[in-house]
Design an enzyme around this catalytic site. Structure first.
Site, mmCIF file in Angstrom:
data_model
loop_
_atom_site.group_PDB
_atom_site.id
_atom_site.type_symbol
_atom_site.label_atom_id
_atom_site.label_comp_id
_atom_site.label_asym_id
_atom_site.label_seq_id
_atom_site.Cartn_x
_atom_site.Cartn_y
_atom_site.Cartn_z
ATOM 1 N N ALA A 141 43.894 56.411 50.042
ATOM 2 C CA ALA A 141 44.790 57.512 50.538
ATOM 3 C C ALA A 141 43.904 58.774 50.753
ATOM 4 O O ALA A 141 43.186 59.202 49.778
ATOM 5 C CB ALA A 141 45.838 57.646 49.604
ATOM 6 N N HIS A 200 35.683 65.245 71.023
ATOM 7 C CA HIS A 200 34.965 66.213 72.076
ATOM 8 C C HIS A 200 33.534 66.272 71.794
ATOM 9 O O HIS A 200 33.135 66.207 70.592
ATOM 10 C CB HIS A 200 35.454 67.596 71.962
ATOM 11 C CG HIS A 200 36.988 67.713 72.338
ATOM 12 N ND1 HIS A 200 37.335 67.864 73.841
ATOM 13 C CD2 HIS A 200 37.916 67.545 71.828
ATOM 14 C CE1 HIS A 200 38.787 67.970 73.995
ATOM 15 N NE2 HIS A 200 39.097 67.583 72.852
ATOM 16 N N LYS A 246 33.142 57.047 51.009
ATOM 17 C CA LYS A 246 31.819 56.156 50.629
ATOM 18 C C LYS A 246 32.415 55.255 49.728
ATOM 19 O O LYS A 246 33.405 54.953 49.221
ATOM 20 C CB LYS A 246 31.039 57.530 49.906
ATOM 21 C CG LYS A 246 30.571 58.446 50.579
ATOM 22 C CD LYS A 246 29.495 59.310 49.618
ATOM 23 C CE LYS A 246 28.963 60.625 50.618
ATOM 24 N NZ LYS A 246 28.114 61.415 49.715
ATOM 25 N N ASN A 262 53.361 51.525 59.110
ATOM 26 C CA ASN A 262 54.321 52.357 58.520
ATOM 27 C C ASN A 262 54.749 53.601 59.251
ATOM 28 O O ASN A 262 54.144 53.890 60.313
ATOM 29 C CB ASN A 262 53.810 52.723 57.088
ATOM 30 C CG ASN A 262 54.044 51.573 55.857
ATOM 31 O OD1 ASN A 262 55.502 51.479 55.769
ATOM 32 N ND2 ASN A 262 53.188 50.737 55.767
#
Length: 416
Positions: free
Chosen positions: A381, A339, A401, A309
């Site tokens: 979400a 990093h 989780k 999307n």
């Protein structure tokens, strides 16, 4: 079959790196292994470091030899395992599980040579290279790093490195052996594992010369027009890619063109064709909405009937692999770059993300590097995924989780 692994390290006057390489072997969780170290008569303290580990080595020596491949042959002749892996000094294994994953993520019984992925270091940065399972590429050039492979010991003892060819093929003598085994019909099998971490600034980092040596090797059994054509293309590309003009053009195409121009084109057929020209792998029925930000589209692979999307960030610099019927909702970020926060020079590290079939990633979720999301899983979400998600699990939160399970009887296509 025990699948005992004989690891051979060849070294000469490299006291700076020998300990790290040896420790990389000893940290491997695969227990059925032995270690052989062949030193070329070092005078800088390397031999003294090796002596510290003498009681943990199957065999070692410190004496003059006729170069790296002569030293490797010595190690091969002393190997007692079922498989031989060469871990050169200065290199290391990608993780403590590398040997274990190499053997368990494929069927060793069906192979004479097992090969896997590698991680290369360049100016402190690390990038994983995903190799192809299609071995037909061996007709033209190496498709994997020698150090990321395992040769059945019985085969390797029959076919040592041919020192009589050293004058012809130089540092590519390992590729000559690989090509020989391939043409003789030995079985090459890819394992889903990252094996070797290597520094790209090694002795074989000469793209133009390597391309020439590769061509000489693949035509050592006869001239072939198709091989000549591939050589010409590879040779020209090897020469061009070392120039500033090419690097500037590449940056323009992969950055400005892809994300400033192409992402705004309203016709998906045009965007799709352009991305394919940039070597993006896009399956049948798959759709990428406008206004997505794609980094290194040449390392992006999406299966069939998946839907990406709007406003998603697809960071494919470390390799981004998305399966079939995957739904990626608005504003999702898939980030393969990171990093090393403890390193002095703050280097960039790139590691892949793999997303299985039928996965749904909800709006605004973030998936970080080196994560695999199993088949049928759901990411809620706003979640931040930092670890692998098992198949058909529903995860949510920061960090994400498991909060539930999904129905495993899935059969649908994500179509625009």
């Amino acid at each position: 079959m025990s699948n005992k692994i004989s690891v051979i390290t060849v070294v000469y006057n490299d006291v700076k790196n020998i300990r790290n390489t040896m420790e990389s072997f000893f940290l491997q969780t695969w227990e059925d292994k032995e270690y052989i170290v062949v030193d070329g008569g070092s005078t800088d303290g390397t031999a003294e470091v090796i002596k510290e580990y003498a009681d943990r080595l199957a065999w070692w020596c410190s004496e003059k030899d006729d170069g790296i491949y002569d030293a490797m042959n010595k190690g091969i002749l002393h190997a007692n395992g079922d498989w031989i892996n060469v871990l050169n000094c200065g290199d290391s294994y990608c993780s403590t599980e590398s040997l274990k994953e190499a053997m368990t993520n494929c069927d060793p019984e069906s192979a004479d040579i097992i090969y896997g992925n590698s991680v290369r270091k360049q100016l402190g940065h690390t990038i994983m290279t995903e190799v192809s399972a299609d071995t037909t590429g061996l007709n033209y050039a190496p498709i994997y790093r020698h150090g990321s492979s395992f040769v059945r010991t019985s085969v390797h003892k029959k076919y040592l490195f041919d020192l009589s060819r050293k004058k012809n093929f130089g540092y590519a003598l390992d590729w000559y052996l690989i090509y020989t085994l391939y043409k003789k019909g030995y079985r090459f099998v890819k394992t889903n594992a990252s094996i070797e971490t290597y520094d790209i600034d090694g002795m074989s980092n000469h793209p133009v010369r390597s391309t020439w040596l590769n061509y000489r090797i693949v035509t050592s059994d006869g001239f072939n027009v198709k091989k000549l054509k591939k050589f010409i293309v590879s040779f020209v590309m090897a020469a061009l890619t070392r120039g500033r003009v090419y690097r500037a053009f590449r940056k323009f195409v992969l950055e400005t063109f892809t994300n400033t121009i192409l992402s705004h084109v309203p016709i998906w057929t045009v965007r799709r064709s352009s991305l394919k020209m940039l070597r993006t792998k896009i399956g049948k029925g798959t759709y990428i909405n406008r206004h997505c930000y794609i980094m290194d589209p040449n390392r992006l692979s999406i299966g069939h009937y998946s839907h990406i999307n709007r406003m998603c960030t697809l960071d494919a610099r470390g390799g981004l692999y998305i399966g079939d019927s995957v739904s990626v909702s608005h504003g999702v970020m898939l980030m393969t770059g990171s990093h090393d926060i403890n390193a002095v020079n703050f280097p960039v590290n790139y590691l892949p993300i793999r997303i299985g079939d039928y996965v749904w990633i909800g709006c605004g979720a973030i998936v970080l590097q080196n994560v695999t999301i199993g088949k049928g899983a759901v990411v809620a979400a706003g979640s931040v995924v930092t670890k692998d998600v098992p198949p058909y699990c529903i995860v949510a939160g920061i960090p994400a989780k498991i909060i539930g399970k999904r129905n495993e009887n899935l059969d649908y296509k994500c179509e625009p």
